[in-house]
Write a protein that holds these residues in place. Structure first.
Motif, PDB file in Angstrom:
ATOM      1  N   ALA A  57     -26.414  40.600 -18.066  1.00 11.51           N
ATOM      2  CA  ALA A  57     -25.403  41.638 -17.877  1.00 11.51           C
ATOM      3  C   ALA A  57     -25.733  42.517 -16.675  1.00 11.51           C
ATOM      4  CB  ALA A  57     -25.290  42.489 -19.143  1.00 11.51           C
ATOM      5  N   SER A  58     -27.004  42.851 -16.501  1.00 13.50           N
ATOM      6  CA  SER A  58     -27.393  43.717 -15.383  1.00 13.50           C
ATOM      7  C   SER A  58     -27.199  43.024 -14.040  1.00 13.50           C
ATOM      8  CB  SER A  58     -28.857  44.149 -15.534  1.00 13.50           C
ATOM      9  OG  SER A  58     -29.040  44.905 -16.722  1.00 13.50           O
ATOM     10  N   SER A  59     -27.291  41.699 -14.032  1.00  9.60           N
ATOM     11  CA  SER A  59     -27.077  40.983 -12.774  1.00  9.60           C
ATOM     12  C   SER A  59     -25.627  41.049 -12.316  1.00  9.60           C
ATOM     13  CB  SER A  59     -27.492  39.517 -12.931  1.00  9.60           C
ATOM     14  OG  SER A  59     -26.620  38.823 -13.808  1.00  9.60           O
ATOM     15  N   LEU A  60     -24.732  41.470 -13.210  1.00 14.80           N
ATOM     16  CA  LEU A  60     -23.311  41.567 -12.870  1.00 14.80           C
ATOM     17  C   LEU A  60     -22.821  43.006 -12.786  1.00 14.80           C
ATOM     18  CD1 LEU A  60     -22.007  38.720 -15.210  1.00 14.80           C
ATOM     19  CD2 LEU A  60     -22.245  38.617 -12.724  1.00 14.80           C
ATOM     20  N   LYS A  61     -23.722  43.976 -12.948  1.00 16.08           N
ATOM     21  CA  LYS A  61     -23.333  45.383 -12.930  1.00 16.08           C
ATOM     22  C   LYS A  61     -23.463  45.978 -11.528  1.00 16.08           C
ATOM     23  CE  LYS A  61     -24.575  46.667 -17.689  1.00 16.08           C
ATOM     24  NZ  LYS A  61     -25.439  47.547 -18.511  1.00 16.08           N
ATOM     25  N   PRO A  62     -22.716  47.040 -11.252  1.00  9.56           N
ATOM     26  CA  PRO A  62     -22.973  47.808 -10.030  1.00  9.56           C
ATOM     27  C   PRO A  62     -24.352  48.454 -10.088  1.00  9.56           C
ATOM     28  CG  PRO A  62     -20.806  48.320 -10.924  1.00  9.56           C
ATOM     29  CD  PRO A  62     -21.512  47.495 -11.963  1.00  9.56           C
ATOM     30  N   GLU A  63     -24.911  48.747  -8.941  1.00 11.29           N
ATOM     31  CA  GLU A  63     -26.286  49.251  -8.871  1.00 11.29           C
ATOM     32  C   GLU A  63     -26.487  50.521  -9.680  1.00 11.29           C
ATOM     33  OE1 GLU A  63     -30.146  48.522  -7.468  1.00 11.29           O
ATOM     34  OE2 GLU A  63     -28.350  47.360  -7.059  1.00 11.29           O
ATOM     35  N   ILE A  66     -26.977  49.975 -13.784  1.00 14.56           N
ATOM     36  CA  ILE A  66     -27.975  49.096 -14.388  1.00 14.56           C
ATOM     37  C   ILE A  66     -28.874  49.852 -15.349  1.00 14.56           C
ATOM     38  CG2 ILE A  66     -29.976  47.651 -13.884  1.00 14.56           C
ATOM     39  CD1 ILE A  66     -28.600  46.761 -11.344  1.00 14.56           C
ATOM     40  N   PHE A  67     -29.413  50.992 -14.910  1.00 17.47           N
ATOM     41  CA  PHE A  67     -30.293  51.779 -15.780  1.00 17.47           C
ATOM     42  C   PHE A  67     -29.596  53.003 -16.360  1.00 17.47           C
ATOM     43  CE2 PHE A  67     -33.178  49.638 -12.762  1.00 17.47           C
ATOM     44  CZ  PHE A  67     -33.924  48.911 -13.669  1.00 17.47           C
ATOM     45  N   GLY A  68     -28.383  53.261 -15.930  1.00 14.53           N
ATOM     46  CA  GLY A  68     -27.648  54.391 -16.489  1.00 14.53           C
ATOM     47  C   GLY A  68     -26.906  54.055 -17.753  1.00 14.53           C
ATOM     48  N   ASP A  69     -26.659  52.761 -17.999  1.00 16.74           N
ATOM     49  CA  ASP A  69     -25.924  52.331 -19.177  1.00 16.74           C
ATOM     50  C   ASP A  69     -26.634  51.116 -19.752  1.00 16.74           C
ATOM     51  OD1 ASP A  69     -24.150  51.755 -21.150  1.00 16.74           O
ATOM     52  OD2 ASP A  69     -22.541  51.060 -19.821  1.00 16.74           O
ATOM     53  N   LEU A  70     -27.107  51.237 -21.006  1.00 18.68           N
ATOM     54  CA  LEU A  70     -27.828  50.145 -21.646  1.00 18.68           C
ATOM     55  C   LEU A  70     -26.897  49.158 -22.335  1.00 18.68           C
ATOM     56  CD1 LEU A  70     -30.909  52.016 -23.170  1.00 18.68           C
ATOM     57  CD2 LEU A  70     -30.749  50.764 -21.016  1.00 18.68           C
ATOM     58  N   LEU A  72     -24.089  46.104 -22.752  1.00 18.89           N
ATOM     59  CA  LEU A  72     -24.105  44.765 -22.201  1.00 18.89           C
ATOM     60  C   LEU A  72     -22.851  44.428 -21.401  1.00 18.89           C
ATOM     61  CD1 LEU A  72     -25.614  42.731 -25.193  1.00 18.89           C
ATOM     62  CD2 LEU A  72     -26.784  43.610 -23.181  1.00 18.89           C
ATOM     63  N   TRP A  73     -21.808  45.235 -21.534  1.00 15.58           N
ATOM     64  CA  TRP A  73     -20.559  44.905 -20.855  1.00 15.58           C
ATOM     65  C   TRP A  73     -20.400  45.777 -19.619  1.00 15.58           C
ATOM     66  CZ3 TRP A  73     -17.770  40.718 -21.771  1.00 15.58           C
ATOM     67  CH2 TRP A  73     -16.527  40.599 -21.148  1.00 15.58           C
ATOM     68  N   PRO A  74     -20.430  45.195 -18.425  1.00 10.86           N
ATOM     69  CA  PRO A  74     -20.308  46.005 -17.204  1.00 10.86           C
ATOM     70  C   PRO A  74     -18.887  46.530 -17.019  1.00 10.86           C
ATOM     71  CG  PRO A  74     -20.429  43.678 -16.663  1.00 10.86           C
ATOM     72  CD  PRO A  74     -20.622  43.767 -18.143  1.00 10.86           C
ATOM     73  N   SER A  75     -18.779  47.683 -16.349  1.00 11.02           N
ATOM     74  CA  SER A  75     -17.452  48.246 -16.060  1.00 11.02           C
ATOM     75  C   SER A  75     -16.704  47.390 -15.052  1.00 11.02           C
ATOM     76  CB  SER A  75     -17.591  49.679 -15.539  1.00 11.02           C
ATOM     77  OG  SER A  75     -18.358  49.688 -14.333  1.00 11.02           O
ATOM     78  N   SER A  76     -17.421  46.760 -14.144  1.00 10.21           N
ATOM     79  CA  SER A  76     -16.832  45.822 -13.191  1.00 10.21           C
ATOM     80  C   SER A  76     -17.856  44.745 -12.891  1.00 10.21           C
ATOM     81  CB  SER A  76     -16.424  46.542 -11.898  1.00 10.21           C
ATOM     82  OG  SER A  76     -17.561  47.110 -11.267  1.00 10.21           O
ATOM     83  N   PHE A  77     -17.389  43.531 -12.712  1.00  7.04           N
ATOM     84  CA  PHE A  77     -18.274  42.398 -12.493  1.00  7.04           C
ATOM     85  C   PHE A  77     -18.564  42.258 -10.998  1.00  7.04           C
ATOM     86  CE2 PHE A  77     -16.417  41.570 -16.582  1.00  7.04           C
ATOM     87  CZ  PHE A  77     -17.458  41.012 -17.306  1.00  7.04           C
ATOM     88  N   GLU A  78     -19.833  42.460 -10.644  1.00  2.00           N
ATOM     89  CA  GLU A  78     -20.260  42.367  -9.254  1.00  2.00           C
ATOM     90  C   GLU A  78     -20.838  40.972  -8.993  1.00  2.00           C
ATOM     91  OE1 GLU A  78     -19.878  44.613  -6.915  1.00  2.00           O
ATOM     92  OE2 GLU A  78     -18.980  46.130  -8.230  1.00  2.00           O
ATOM     93  N   TRP A  79     -19.949  40.007  -8.785  1.00  4.24           N
ATOM     94  CA  TRP A  79     -20.403  38.650  -8.497  1.00  4.24           C
ATOM     95  C   TRP A  79     -21.102  38.573  -7.142  1.00  4.24           C
ATOM     96  CZ3 TRP A  79     -20.335  35.572 -12.537  1.00  4.24           C
ATOM     97  CH2 TRP A  79     -19.394  35.793 -13.547  1.00  4.24           C
ATOM     98  N   SER A  80     -20.893  39.579  -6.327  1.00  2.00           N
ATOM     99  CA  SER A  80     -21.540  39.579  -5.010  1.00  2.00           C
ATOM    100  C   SER A  80     -23.055  39.710  -5.109  1.00  2.00           C
ATOM    101  CB  SER A  80     -20.981  40.725  -4.161  1.00  2.00           C
ATOM    102  OG  SER A  80     -21.215  41.982  -4.781  1.00  2.00           O
ATOM    103  N   ASN A  81     -23.570  40.172  -6.267  1.00  2.00           N
ATOM    104  CA  ASN A  81     -25.026  40.239  -6.432  1.00  2.00           C
ATOM    105  C   ASN A  81     -25.660  38.867  -6.261  1.00  2.00           C
ATOM    106  OD1 ASN A  81     -25.072  43.003  -6.904  1.00  2.00           O
ATOM    107  ND2 ASN A  81     -24.890  42.774  -9.122  1.00  2.00           N
ATOM    108  N   TYR A  82     -24.958  37.822  -6.676  1.00  2.00           N
ATOM    109  CA  TYR A  82     -25.499  36.466  -6.575  1.00  2.00           C
ATOM    110  C   TYR A  82     -25.406  35.951  -5.134  1.00  2.00           C
ATOM    111  CZ  TYR A  82     -25.821  36.099 -11.653  1.00  2.00           C
ATOM    112  OH  TYR A  82     -26.166  36.288 -12.972  1.00  2.00           O
ATOM    113  N   THR A  83     -24.264  36.131  -4.531  1.00  3.27           N
ATOM    114  CA  THR A  83     -24.099  35.627  -3.164  1.00  3.27           C
ATOM    115  C   THR A  83     -24.943  36.398  -2.166  1.00  3.27           C
ATOM    116  OG1 THR A  83     -22.143  37.040  -2.903  1.00  3.27           O
ATOM    117  CG2 THR A  83     -21.787  34.786  -3.665  1.00  3.27           C
ATOM    118  N   GLU A  84     -24.982  37.730  -2.310  1.00  4.40           N
ATOM    119  CA  GLU A  84     -25.775  38.542  -1.387  1.00  4.40           C
ATOM    120  C   GLU A  84     -27.271  38.411  -1.671  1.00  4.40           C
ATOM    121  OE1 GLU A  84     -24.337  42.487  -1.722  1.00  4.40           O
ATOM    122  OE2 GLU A  84     -22.349  42.030  -0.886  1.00  4.40           O
ATOM    123  N   GLY A  85     -27.645  38.288  -2.942  1.00  6.25           N
ATOM    124  CA  GLY A  85     -29.058  38.158  -3.278  1.00  6.25           C
ATOM    125  C   GLY A  85     -29.669  36.879  -2.761  1.00  6.25           C
TER     126      GLY A  85
END
Length: 303
Positions: A57-63, A66-70, A72-85
């Motif tokens: 879940a954290s891999s799909l959350k905005p930066e 990640i630690f501000g909300d424990l 499991l469901w992100p407010s928006s899915f950041e698929w760019s974490n995978y492509t940019e990472g």
């Protein structure tokens, strides 16, 4: 019709009615106990798997979430974490995966070959000092890796192997892991010796017996050793950290460490995304060889 007759007999007989009621109450208690056991197992399984779910879940959350909300469901899915990472570091993760694949595949092959050779000798051959050397091998399992770390580093430094993959691969071809030897010895001992005797009558040498008789019957033990070896080598951080200096030769665990800079800042979303991808080869291998692993663990401890 037969059931109705039985029910009427139970109702007419007080003793039978009492026994029937006791049996029904026992059945109800057993059912509640099973439901409670399954509920407990489900809750315990969720607690055990929660860190993995949180990682995904954290891999799909905005930066900033990640630690501000424990949750499991992100407010928006950041698929760019995978492509940019994948290309966030000076070297693409394609290189790191290739490096890890080379070290892991060669290490698994080395462990399976060398440890099965040693296990065959301990389990099936007769030679002077077999019990002593087997006990000595078992003692090496009690030594922490840090005890032999400095002598090994000095040895590999004198050989000129530092900053190469040789310190990570060559010891695997020398039966350096006592755990796999012990695992295979326990399995080889379950194979009937009559097979060895029949093969010897047919003119087979000890190596031919090992290759044509023992190995084909040892697939469960080999599969178990392969998956454990793959997990340990793929996730190993300490040995590559000590022996590898060039970023171009880094493995995946070292590459994940590069996301954290000296000031402690990190692109956690991208790091968690790459961490999730680093688990994929292990999961695929485990699912593919799950039956062999279970059979190997179940049979290697039998007497």
């Amino acid at each position: 019709m037969k059931t109705n007759v039985i029910e009427q007999a139970v109702i007419a007989d007080p003793d039978a009615r009492l026994a029937h009621e006791i049996k029904e109450r026992q059945r109800a208690r057993d059912k509640r106990a099973r439901l409670l056991k399954h509920l407990f197992l489900v809750i315990l399984s969720f607690v055990m798997i929660y860190p993995l779910l949180w990682l995904v879940a954290s891999s799909l959350k905005p930066e900033n979430e990640i630690f501000g909300d424990l949750g499991l469901w992100p407010s928006s899915f950041e698929w760019s974490n995978y492509t940019e990472g994948w290309s966030a570091l000076p070297v693409s993760f394609t290189v790191f995966y290739k490096n890890s694949a080379i070290v892991t595949v060669l290490s698994v092959i080395g462990n399976l070959l060398s440890c099965s050779f040693a296990a065959y000798a301990f389990a099936r051959l007769r030679f002077d000092g077999r019990t002593f050397f087997f006990g000595l091998m078992m003692m090496t399992m009690m030594l922490p890796y840090h005890v032999v770390l400095i002598p090994q580093y000095v040895l590999f430094l004198e050989l000129g192997w530092v900053d190469t993959y040789l310190p990570l691969i060559v010891p695997r071809f020398l039966a350096a892991d006592g755990f796999f030897i012990f695992l295979m010895v326990q399995f080889f001992r379950q194979i009937p010796r009559e097979l060895d005797e029949a093969a010897m009558i047919d003119g087979c040498s000890p190596f031919k017996i090992y290759w044509a008789v023992i190995l084909p019957l040892s697939l469960p033990a080999m599969g178990t050793a392969a998956i454990f070896s793959l997990i340990w080598v793929w996730e190993d951080f300490l040995a590559p950290l000590i022996y590898l200096n060039d970023v171009q030769s880094y493995t995946v665990p070292l590459a994940l460490r590069m996301f954290i800079d000296q000031e402690g800042q990190s692109a956690f979303g991208q790091m968690f995304a790459m961490s999730v991808l680093s688990l994929v080869p292990v999961l695929i291998f485990f699912v593919a060889f799950q039956k062999l692993i279970i059979r190997g663990i179940a049979t290697s401890g039998m007497k």
